[in-house]
Design a protein around this motif. Structure first.
Motif, mmCIF file in Angstrom:
data_model
loop_
_atom_site.group_PDB
_atom_site.id
_atom_site.type_symbol
_atom_site.label_atom_id
_atom_site.label_comp_id
_atom_site.label_asym_id
_atom_site.label_seq_id
_atom_site.Cartn_x
_atom_site.Cartn_y
_atom_site.Cartn_z
ATOM 1 N N LEU A 151 -8.067 8.673 -3.249
ATOM 2 C CA LEU A 151 -8.385 7.894 -2.041
ATOM 3 C C LEU A 151 -7.397 6.744 -1.858
ATOM 4 N N ALA A 152 -7.040 6.104 -2.977
ATOM 5 C CA ALA A 152 -6.095 4.983 -2.899
ATOM 6 C C ALA A 152 -4.732 5.476 -2.399
ATOM 7 N N ASN A 199 -3.284 3.940 1.053
ATOM 8 C CA ASN A 199 -2.094 3.072 1.141
ATOM 9 C C ASN A 199 -0.871 3.857 1.639
ATOM 10 N N GLY A 200 -1.161 5.048 2.213
ATOM 11 C CA GLY A 200 -0.092 5.769 2.907
ATOM 12 C C GLY A 200 0.807 6.598 2.017
ATOM 13 N N ASN A 201 0.536 6.647 0.729
ATOM 14 C CA ASN A 201 1.401 7.448 -0.169
ATOM 15 C C ASN A 201 1.168 8.934 -0.006
ATOM 16 N N LYS A 202 0.054 9.250 0.601
ATOM 17 C CA LYS A 202 -0.284 10.681 0.711
ATOM 18 C C LYS A 202 -0.903 10.923 2.081
ATOM 19 N N GLN A 203 -0.455 11.985 2.782
ATOM 20 C CA GLN A 203 -1.058 12.352 4.078
ATOM 21 C C GLN A 203 -1.970 13.560 3.870
#
Lengths: 65, 65
Positions: free
Chosen positions: B35-36, B40-44
């Motif tokens: 989820l983090a 924080n945009g590291n994963k789509q």
């Protein structure tokens, strides 16, 4: 408590958990923790379970090298 | 690579992995990491997957409180 919780999860939820375990690259680390607990005596398990864990560990490690 | 590896595991190996995930009390932590990464945009990921993860997170957290 935890084993009951696992049984309560739907197959889709179980699959999602496994999927995240691999996308987070944590499967090998997780098994290592369990093996370490067994090997340093913190946890007692059946010989058969220990062998399954060792087999799974080497299988995943080989696939990810 | 990882998703293929998950598909190659037998149902027994997948169950063993899930079992260790819960005996190591790491299921909640694992989902939090995913989820983090998303938040924080590291994963789509698809909106649906994010909802499933949130649902699973609260379900496990409630059961373990």
């Amino acid at each position: 408590m935890d084993k009951q919780l696992l049984e309560q999860l739907t197959p889709e939820e179980q699959k999602l958990l496994l999927d995240v375990l691999f996308t987070q690259h944590y499967a090998l680390e997780l098994i290592s923790c369990e093996l370490a607990d067994i090997e340093n005596g913190n946890k007692q398990v059946e010989e058969e379970r220990y062998k399954q864990l060792m087999h799974l560990y080497y299988r995943i490690r080989e696939e990810t090298m």
